[in-house]
Design a protein around this motif. Structure first.
Motif: not given
Length: 887
Positions: A519-531
């Motif tokens: 859960v992040l206060s970001g703008n992108r949550n595409f697959e494989g992006r965050v971790h």
């Protein structure tokens, strides 16, 4: 007499004893017709054309076409936009400076003056993408992460320090200062820009392009700007205009005000969903209406920031009293503030709700209807009401991830929140949600709540000012108690710089194949992006990030169930949620101009670590052959005098057969470098220890690493290798060839001189404006990308690197053609006269010998793009032009 004199556009603005020249839209209207209903964003473009009209790159006909836009509310006219300045972050900025350094070498090799390769407009590069969350939840985390950042990036930072002294009009904001978009919002932007020439001062709108797609943040300040590829940015730096079609403009009318407990993050997720449904790719969005009276400047910037997520070129807000108040509260010089207000009013760029501009289409949102929301688990437009998140995840678990409801026993299960990060430019430019998170933390601590032990927490503010006002409000200590201590000033988890999970958590997620969440206060949550181990990723306000860290799982309904057990029993989210009044009072007391003035007083000086970096003077860079970070790129090898003739592509093979919504995150190298990947093998062969691999973003100045990581995303699915995730392909001529990394397959084809193509579905290239998504593809030997539709920036970047973007026509796509990747492709009609958007033929020869021809549209959209392509790419075009001028 010039045509500008004919339009009688020149005027004088007198303010505080000074005279400013400007090109008046009001005076120009006498020769252009009524401009009162032209959208304000297009008025900024119109002023730009008036000021740069020269009879060639900008003509009076261009100006008249834009002035008549309201007649049809669309146009196929190509115009040349010249931004006032360029903004870069270090991931995309380093390769741009590498290219400039290589162009200087090429200029010297051809007998020219290297100083001719120099930014002609102001350029600011903010180092904000290199800090990684290695250490967290400790008082020493910030210092440790900064130390590691400098150790990992010593060569890059040395190179940027060289560029700072070698190039004119080029400034570097050192590490640890803030995210480029917040630094831009809080300090760099002026709203009204000035230029002194021949003893006179001209004032005009502050405009820019940036090498990060979220350059759009600053549109909340009434500054028109958007993201471009590094290739386009380099051309703009060198005096080339940004070629563009006059855009359609979608009006977004806002009424009402946000309810208590509802944040700007909730509003932007709602707006993103609405605009994605409408379809605004390649268009401007312009916000207007009485609802603007109830949005702070930071709220507007939050809405403007996510223009790439809702697909628009920009989301523009007009200049009004809130704009001027923000300039003052952020510590701008009073002369800058007064000029911004006076110029906006004199030029007709001041917000006026009495006049509704003409728009191509219009949406309406009553802000009072917005509800608390998240977006996930894969795309920013997939908004889910807070009350429905748990049920939505349960459905996704079964249908999207193919997992049973739970697998227990174990401390964590599917839906465990393993990362909770307050990060990115979307929200950390907004004191409302940042202060809200701090006040929520204070109440949570007072209630006796603690973050669950498996959650990796982090706080990466957008600027140092955030730390000041959180400390003054007494909120920083509470955040630290919950594990949200300072880890760095920069874009961390949102771009994959989340660092490793704690060993115990990582091992359990891997051993039990859990669908873990971030859960992040970001703008992108595409697959494989965050971790790589967080398969489900949710965008949320900073306040909800803290809430889910306390809950520890996404499967909890925070609107009904207790968030945890406190010292006095169950605690509900409503018990600790701060009121709008509490947040407003804290902001009014703790956010002051003094904080901004103090933090930005010596913004370019940097800390002691930055100042200790040795600077090697000189107009050209001394390349190190052994460097694994900075390498001279191959673009200018073999000369530039004679660009290769454009010809048909015969006998091409498909390197990758891809589906819809392939993003630049799928294409461009990002995140950590795997030991057994082609890039990892290259670094190992160069005697780099695995612990020192760093990440792709940090090595963007080394083309050898980057081409090996192109298409290497762990979640990409090549339909040539069904059932397998990751950047792999097959060498088709050999029926027994194994599945191999795409780079290895491309090298095999290159060894025999076989051209390559990529075939894809809809919305190819959405996501960040990453130049390596085009550079890497070109260096792999790809001659063309055939897709159903393209994202604007990526399509332009492909052209800028000499790769043909070709679009299937309606009624034809890879599925209807029955493509499986084994086909041989001929691209025809390229050996004759080429014009923008012309039709070309593609001949597909199947494995069984059958053949079919289909028409494609050449997505070289403008004459300028065609000129770049004919030269072999935009950099070659610029260099050839400078050589011609010197001759």
């Amino acid at each position: 007499m010039t045509s500008l004199d004919t339009l009688k556009a020149r005027a004088t603005l007198r303010l505080d004893g000074r005279a400013y020249d400007y090109f008046s839209l009001g005076k120009a209207a006498a020769g252009l017709g009524d401009l009162s209903r032209l959208p304000l964003s297009l008025k900024v473009l119109l002023e730009n054309l008036l000021r740069h009209e020269n009879g060639s790159t900008v003509t009076v006909e261009d100006i008249r076409a834009l002035a008549r836009w309201t007649d049809s509310r669309s146009s196929d006219r190509e115009i040349a936009f010249r931004p006032a300045r360029v903004l870069m972050q270090d991931f995309s900025g380093v390769p741009a400076v590498v290219d400039l350094a290589a162009m200087r070498d090429a200029m010297v090799a051809r007998g020219g003056d290297p100083a001719r390769i120099n930014p002609l407009v102001p350029v600011d590069l903010v180092i904000d993408h290199s800090v990684i969350v290695d250490e967290f939840a400790g008082k020493d985390a910030f210092a440790a992460n900064v130390r590691l950042e400098y150790e990992r990036n010593a060569e890059r930072y040395e190179f940027l320090r060289w560029g700072q002294q070698a190039f004119d009009n080029f400034r570097v904001v050192p590490p640890g200062t803030g995210i480029c978009h917040q630094v831009n919002l809080e300090y760099l932007s002026r709203v009204a820009w000035t230029r002194d020439e021949d003893g006179r001062t001209t004032v005009y709108p502050d405009t820019l392009v940036g090498t990060d797609s979220h350059t759009t943040t600053v549109n909340g300040l009434g500054v028109l700007g958007w993201g471009v590829g590094g290739i386009e940015a380099e051309a703009a730096m060198l005096g080339q205009p940004i070629s563009m079609l006059i855009p359609e403009v979608v009006g977004f009318r806002l009424t009402g005000s946000l309810g208590d407990g509802v944040t700007a993050t909730d509003a932007v997720l709602t707006v993103t969903q609405m605009l994605r449904k409408l379809g605004v790719v390649g268009k401007f969005v312009e916000f207007h209406g009485p609802g603007l009276d109830h949005l702070s400047l930071a709220d507007r910037a939050t809405l403007a920031n996510m223009a790439p997520e809702y697909g628009a070129t920009c989301g523009f807000f007009p200049v009004d009293a809130e704009t001027i108040d923000y300039l003052r509260i952020s510590g701008r010089d009073e002369a800058v503030v007064r000029l911004a207000e006076a110029y906006a009013k004199a030029q007709g760029l001041w917000r006026d709700d009495a006049v509704t501009p003409a728009f191509t289409a219009e949406l309406h949102l009553d802000l009072g209807t917005v509800e608390p929301s998240l977006a996930g688990p894969r795309r920013p437009q997939d908004r889910v009401p807070l009350s429905g998140v748990a049920d939505s995840f349960a459905r996704e678990l079964a249908t999207g991830f193919g997992k049973p409801e739970g697998i227990g026993p174990g401390e964590i299960d599917h839906g465990a929140v393993v990362i909770a990060a307050i990060t990115s430019c979307t929200n950390t430019s907004n004191p409302g949600v940042m202060m809200g998170a701090g006040l929520l933390a204070k109440k949570a601590v007072a209630a006796g709540l603690r973050v669950k032990p498996w959650v990796k927490t982090s706080l990466a503010p957008g600027s140092q000012v955030v730390t000041d006002y959180l400390e003054q409000a007494g909120a920083a200590a509470a955040l630290e108690q919950l594990g949200f201590g300072l880890v760095g000033y920069g874009c961390t988890t949102c771009i994959g710089n989340s660092g490793p999970l704690p060993d115990k958590v990582a091992e359990e997620v891997a051993a039990r194949d859990l669908v873990a969440c971030a859960v992040l206060s970001g703008n992108r949550n595409f697959e494989g992006r965050v971790h790589p181990q967080a398969k489900a990723n949710y965008l949320a306000s900073p306040m909800l990030v803290v809430a889910y860290a306390l809950a520890g799982r996404i499967t909890l309904d925070l609107t009904r169930e207790p968030i945890g057990q406190g010292t006095a029993g169950p605690v509900y989210l409503a018990d600790i949620w701060p009121t709008a009044r509490e947040i407003a009072e804290a902001i009014g007391t703790c956010v002051t101009p003094e904080h901004f003035r103090k933090r930005y007083a010596n913004v370019f000086a940097g800390d002691e670590l930055w100042r200790r970096i040795a600077v090697r003077p000189g107009q050209t860079f001394t390349w190190k052959d052994q460097s694994t970070y900075i390498r001279r790129p191959p673009y200018f090898e073999g000369g530039t005098a004679a660009a290769p003739a454009i010809d048909n592509v015969i006998g091409a093979r498909i390197l990758a057969l891809l589906g819809d919504s392939i993003t630049t995150d799928h294409i461009s190298p990002a995140g950590g470098i795997k030991r057994d990947s082609p890039a990892g093998r290259f670094l190992s062969d160069a005697r780099v220890a695995f612990a020192d691999f760093n990440q792709y973003g940090a090595r963007r100045g080394n083309h050898e690493v980057m081409i090996r990581g192109t298409f290497a995303n762990i979640r990409i699915r090549n339909e040539m290798t069904p059932g397998i995730e990751g950047g792999v392909s097959r060498y088709v001529p050999d029926a027994d060839a194994p599945v191999e990394p795409i780079y290895d397959v491309a090298r095999r084809y290159a060894s025999e001189g076989t051209p390559l193509v990529v075939v894809a579905g809809k919305e190819y290239g959405t996501g960040s404006s990453r130049d390596w998504a085009a550079k890497g593809v070109a260096l792999l030997g790809v001659k063309a990308v055939i897709a159903e539709s393209f994202e604007r920036i990526h399509r332009s970047n492909l052209v800028g690197m000499g790769v043909l973007p070709l679009a299937f026509q309606a009624g034809t796509d890879r599925k209807l053609l029955g493509l499986d990747g084994s086909e041989v492709i001929d691209l025809l009609d390229l050996d004759g006269p080429i014009t923008p958007r012309m039709k070309v033929r593609a001949r597909f020869v199947y494995r069984n010998g059958a053949m079919v021809e289909v028409p494609l549209t050449l997505r070289i959209d403008t004459l300028d793009e065609l000129a770049y392509f004919r030269s072999g790419g935009i950099l070659h075009y610029v260099l050839a032009g400078l050589l011609d001028k010197a001759a």
